[in-house]
Design a protein around this motif. Structure first.
Motif, PDB file in Angstrom:
ATOM      1  N   LYS A   1       7.828   2.744   0.728  1.00  0.00           N
ATOM      2  CA  LYS A   1       8.364   4.099   0.869  1.00  0.00           C
ATOM      3  C   LYS A   1       8.648   4.655  -0.512  1.00  0.00           C
ATOM      4  O   LYS A   1       9.430   4.093  -1.269  1.00  0.00           O
ATOM      5  N   VAL A   2       7.992   5.757  -0.847  1.00  0.00           N
ATOM      6  CA  VAL A   2       8.152   6.339  -2.176  1.00  0.00           C
ATOM      7  C   VAL A   2       9.170   7.475  -2.160  1.00  0.00           C
ATOM      8  O   VAL A   2       9.436   8.070  -1.125  1.00  0.00           O
ATOM      9  N   GLY A   3       9.740   7.744  -3.330  1.00  0.00           N
ATOM     10  CA  GLY A   3      10.650   8.863  -3.486  1.00  0.00           C
ATOM     11  C   GLY A   3      12.080   8.605  -3.069  1.00  0.00           C
ATOM     12  O   GLY A   3      12.897   9.516  -3.071  1.00  0.00           O
ATOM     13  N   LEU A   4      12.417   7.382  -2.708  1.00  0.00           N
ATOM     14  CA  LEU A   4      13.781   7.077  -2.264  1.00  0.00           C
ATOM     15  C   LEU A   4      14.715   6.738  -3.420  1.00  0.00           C
ATOM     16  O   LEU A   4      15.927   6.746  -3.264  1.00  0.00           O
TER      17      LEU A   4
ATOM     18  N   ASP B   1      15.338   3.922  -4.527  1.00  0.00           N
ATOM     19  CA  ASP B   1      16.085   2.740  -4.107  1.00  0.00           C
ATOM     20  C   ASP B   1      15.069   1.670  -3.708  1.00  0.00           C
ATOM     21  O   ASP B   1      14.476   1.735  -2.631  1.00  0.00           O
ATOM     22  N   TYR B   2      14.856   0.692  -4.595  1.00  0.00           N
ATOM     23  CA  TYR B   2      13.868  -0.340  -4.324  1.00  0.00           C
ATOM     24  C   TYR B   2      14.192  -1.132  -3.068  1.00  0.00           C
ATOM     25  O   TYR B   2      13.294  -1.538  -2.346  1.00  0.00           O
ATOM     26  N   GLU B   3      15.455  -1.357  -2.811  1.00  0.00           N
ATOM     27  CA  GLU B   3      15.825  -2.140  -1.630  1.00  0.00           C
ATOM     28  C   GLU B   3      15.341  -1.471  -0.353  1.00  0.00           C
ATOM     29  O   GLU B   3      14.804  -2.115   0.533  1.00  0.00           O
ATOM     30  N   LYS B   4      15.490  -0.164  -0.266  1.00  0.00           N
ATOM     31  CA  LYS B   4      15.015   0.572   0.911  1.00  0.00           C
ATOM     32  C   LYS B   4      13.500   0.736   0.893  1.00  0.00           C
ATOM     33  O   LYS B   4      12.843   0.622   1.918  1.00  0.00           O
ATOM     34  N   SER B   5      12.941   1.006  -0.288  1.00  0.00           N
ATOM     35  CA  SER B   5      11.502   1.238  -0.401  1.00  0.00           C
ATOM     36  C   SER B   5      10.684   0.004  -0.073  1.00  0.00           C
ATOM     37  O   SER B   5       9.590   0.098   0.477  1.00  0.00           O
ATOM     38  N   LEU B   6      11.202  -1.158  -0.429  1.00  0.00           N
ATOM     39  CA  LEU B   6      10.446  -2.402  -0.298  1.00  0.00           C
ATOM     40  C   LEU B   6      11.047  -3.339   0.743  1.00  0.00           C
ATOM     41  O   LEU B   6      10.827  -4.550   0.700  1.00  0.00           O
TER      42      LEU B   6
ATOM     43  N   VAL C   1       0.853  -1.190   0.000  1.00  0.00           N
ATOM     44  CA  VAL C   1       0.000   0.000   0.000  1.00  0.00           C
ATOM     45  C   VAL C   1       0.885   1.235   0.000  1.00  0.00           C
ATOM     46  O   VAL C   1       2.095   1.160   0.201  1.00  0.00           O
ATOM     47  N   ARG C   2       0.278   2.384  -0.228  1.00  0.00           N
ATOM     48  CA  ARG C   2       1.012   3.632  -0.142  1.00  0.00           C
ATOM     49  C   ARG C   2       1.338   3.903   1.326  1.00  0.00           C
ATOM     50  O   ARG C   2       0.650   3.428   2.224  1.00  0.00           O
ATOM     51  N   GLU C   3       2.358   4.714   1.565  1.00  0.00           N
ATOM     52  CA  GLU C   3       2.676   5.100   2.938  1.00  0.00           C
ATOM     53  C   GLU C   3       1.492   5.826   3.538  1.00  0.00           C
ATOM     54  O   GLU C   3       0.742   6.503   2.833  1.00  0.00           O
ATOM     55  N   LYS C   4       1.344   5.720   4.850  1.00  0.00           N
ATOM     56  CA  LYS C   4       0.176   6.331   5.473  1.00  0.00           C
ATOM     57  C   LYS C   4       0.170   7.851   5.313  1.00  0.00           C
ATOM     58  O   LYS C   4      -0.889   8.457   5.251  1.00  0.00           O
ATOM     59  N   GLU C   5       1.311   8.468   5.149  1.00  0.00           N
ATOM     60  CA  GLU C   5       1.362   9.921   4.951  1.00  0.00           C
ATOM     61  C   GLU C   5       0.665  10.346   3.661  1.00  0.00           C
ATOM     62  O   GLU C   5       0.175  11.459   3.556  1.00  0.00           O
ATOM     63  N   PHE C   6       0.606   9.453   2.683  1.00  0.00           N
ATOM     64  CA  PHE C   6      -0.057   9.738   1.415  1.00  0.00           C
ATOM     65  C   PHE C   6      -1.534  10.063   1.634  1.00  0.00           C
ATOM     66  O   PHE C   6      -2.130  10.839   0.902  1.00  0.00           O
ATOM     67  N   TYR C   7      -2.130   9.462   2.657  1.00  0.00           N
ATOM     68  CA  TYR C   7      -3.561   9.613   2.899  1.00  0.00           C
ATOM     69  C   TYR C   7      -3.899  10.686   3.932  1.00  0.00           C
ATOM     70  O   TYR C   7      -5.059  10.847   4.280  1.00  0.00           O
ATOM     71  N   ASN C   8      -2.922  11.425   4.423  1.00  0.00           N
ATOM     72  CA  ASN C   8      -3.191  12.419   5.456  1.00  0.00           C
ATOM     73  C   ASN C   8      -4.239  13.445   5.049  1.00  0.00           C
ATOM     74  O   ASN C   8      -5.077  13.823   5.832  1.00  0.00           O
TER      75      ASN C   8
END
Length: 158
Positions: free
Chosen positions: A37-40, A42-47, A7-14
């Motif tokens: 985590k979007v905008g990084l 870096d798939y390894e960190k994002s996922l 899912v999108r990060e919870k901040e996306f839905y604020n």
């Protein structure tokens, strides 16, 4: 949850109106949703959490388009799905969900429209990365190409 979800990060839905009351809560986590985590860039960190779940033999549901279609057509895939298949490694079961575009809650709850779910043949990591000379360092362009291949397979399901 026996099935986990990206899912999108919870901040996306604020600030997204009614959605924040559903998607920005403990309910999504209880349901098995883990934010990417979007905008990084870096798939390894994002996922990171998603990769861990797959390594622990969990089942994971990903919508590879990364969002809701604006016109009802299948969009190109984002590279995360093929990155997960490479780094876990895991088998992908393509699924095409039809009949939901433009559906309102009233349509859904009154059964005015039918929804069809079609499952395709498994896609194995070896099928995705068979043309890559160095499968350990494919890079972002390869992730995108392989994700588009997955989306093509989903589009063929009708």
């Amino acid at each position: 949850s026996p099935l986990f979800y990206a899912v999108r990060e919870k901040e996306f839905y604020n600030e997204k109106g009614w959605r924040r009351h559903i998607f920005n809560t403990w309910f999504v986590r209880l349901w098995g949703g883990y934010g990417a985590k979007v905008g990084l860039n870096d798939y390894e960190k994002s996922l990171e959490r998603h990769i861990k779940i797959l390594h622990e033999k969990g089942s994971f549901c990903v919508f590879p388009e990364g969002g809701i279609t604006r016109d009802g057509a299948i969009q190109g895939g984002r590279g995360g799905i093929s990155y997960l298949a490479h780094s876990a490694p895991c088998t992908i079961i393509p699924v095409h969900i039809m009949g939901v575009y433009g559906m309102s809650p009233i349509d859904f709850f009154s059964f005015k429209r039918k929804i069809f779910v079609v499952f395709g043949q498994p896609i194995f990591p070896k099928d995705l990365f068979s043309n890559i000379e160095q499968p350990h360092e494919p890079g972002k362009s390869v992730w995108k190409v392989e994700s588009d291949y997955i989306m093509k397979k989903i589009g063929e399901l009708k």
